[in-house]
Design an enzyme around this catalytic site. Structure first.
Site, PDB file in Angstrom:
ATOM      1  CE1 TYR A   1      -3.817  -8.289  -5.308  1.00 10.93           C
ATOM      2  CE2 TYR A   1      -4.762 -10.494  -5.516  1.00 10.93           C
ATOM      3  CZ  TYR A   1      -3.777  -9.569  -5.847  1.00 10.93           C
ATOM      4  OH  TYR A   1      -2.767  -9.929  -6.700  1.00 10.93           O
TER       5      TYR A   1
ATOM      6  NE  ARG B   1       9.708  -0.594  -0.919  1.00 13.92           N
ATOM      7  CZ  ARG B   1       8.601  -1.153  -0.447  1.00 13.92           C
ATOM      8  NH1 ARG B   1       7.601  -1.453  -1.270  1.00 13.92           N
ATOM      9  NH2 ARG B   1       8.464  -1.424   0.822  1.00 13.92           N
TER      10      ARG B   1
END
Ligand SMILES: NC(=O)c1ccc[n+]([C@@H]2O[C@H](COP(=O)([O-])OP(=O)(O)OC[C@H]3O[C@@H](n4cnc5c(N)ncnc54)[C@H](O)[C@@H]3O)[C@@H](O)[C@H]2O)c1
Length: 252
Positions: free
Chosen positions: A160, A42
């Site tokens: 999160y 990536r």
């Protein structure tokens, strides 16, 4: 205005989506960009795309939660680019292997990934670059966060949001400590982004879009443009702020 010529920028988690957009825009404004991702393919792909546009970038695959790997990779990229990191965008924040469930269904070993990445991952990158910034009298830190840091939501992202809330608090204190050295630190709290289309059923996406005043999801290039402003000379007076970038969404 908003030129970044001669600056070196590090964008974490820049191998796709939001981070890719930020890395591309910073490079278009003239910065040499260190494109970080956990996955080398990536990081390489985004780096190649930036170079293809005629701009400067180098890829560095490392896990930002590993302090030694972070410092070592940044030092090697700085040596290759011939300077120190002036601009850091802490974008990596979606942990591999995170489990999204209501808190009552999470086991304690499932708490860590999102908290480690969003707090320690961000702090590791800052640790690796903050002395160079302060010693040179100029630096820019942009922390990518989420509206979920400041709003309770019944969507299974409590860990999160814990990580995002924690790093937001840290950045405000960092800004207060480093302003005297010409180093700013700001938080960009994002709303829902275009890459959610690949992760959720169309009917859910439609509902989400209906809740956003501009009637669409976020665009990584627009976020990149905002980061370019925050990274510029012209943003020297902007620090310690949490800036919502969410299409006007009131639910954050
Ligand atoms: N997508 C959204 O709707 C949304 C909403 C609010 C906030 N955000 C925030 O925006 C940022 C980017 O999100 P995204 O949706 O583009 O994420 P994404 O998952 O599409 O991309 C993030 C990249 O980070 C990399 N990464 C993950 N862990 C890493 C680590 N330990 N070290 C280095 N790289 C790592 C991944 O490999 C991935 O390529 C995150 O901080 C996220 O919390 C996103």
């Amino acid at each position: 205005m908003f030129e970044l010529n001669g600056r070196i920028a590090l964008v974490s988690g820049a191998g796709q989506s939001v981070g890719e957009g930020i890395a591309k825009v910073l490079a278009r404004q003239g910065a040499s960009v260190i494109v970080n991702d956990l996955f080398a393919d990536r990081a390489d792909k985004v780096t190649a795309a930036i170079v293809e546009e005629g701009n400067r970038a180098v890829a560095r695959a490392f896990d930002v939660t590993d302090l030694d790997a972070t410092v070592e990779s940044i030092r090697s990229a700085e040596a290759e680019l011939g300077g120190h990191v002036d601009i850091l965008v802490n974008n990596a924040g979606v942990a591999e292997g995170r489990v999204t469930k209501p808190f009552r269904e999470l086991t304690p070993d499932q708490w860590a990934p999102s908290i480690d990445l969003n707090i320690y991952g961000a702090m590791n990158c800052i640790k690796a670059v903050i002395d160079g910034m302060c010693d040179s009298g100029w630096g820019r830190i942009v922390q990518i966060s989420s509206g979920s840091a400041r709003t309770g939501q019944n969507i299974n992202v409590s860990m999160y949001a814990t990580g995002k809330s924690g790093i937001e608090g840290f950045i405000r204190h960092l800004a207060a400590e480093t302003g005297q050295y010409g180093v700013t630190a700001n938080i960009v709290a994002l709303g829902l982004q275009a890459n959610l289309v690949d992760k959720m059923p169309p009917e859910v996406i439609e509902k989400l879009i209906a809740s956003i005043p501009i009637g669409r999801l976020g665009d990584p290039i627009e976020i990149g443009a905002f980061c370019a402003y925050l990274a510029s000379n012209e943003a020297a007076g902007m620090t310690g702020q949490t800036l919502d970038f969410n299409g006007g969404s009131q639910t954050r």
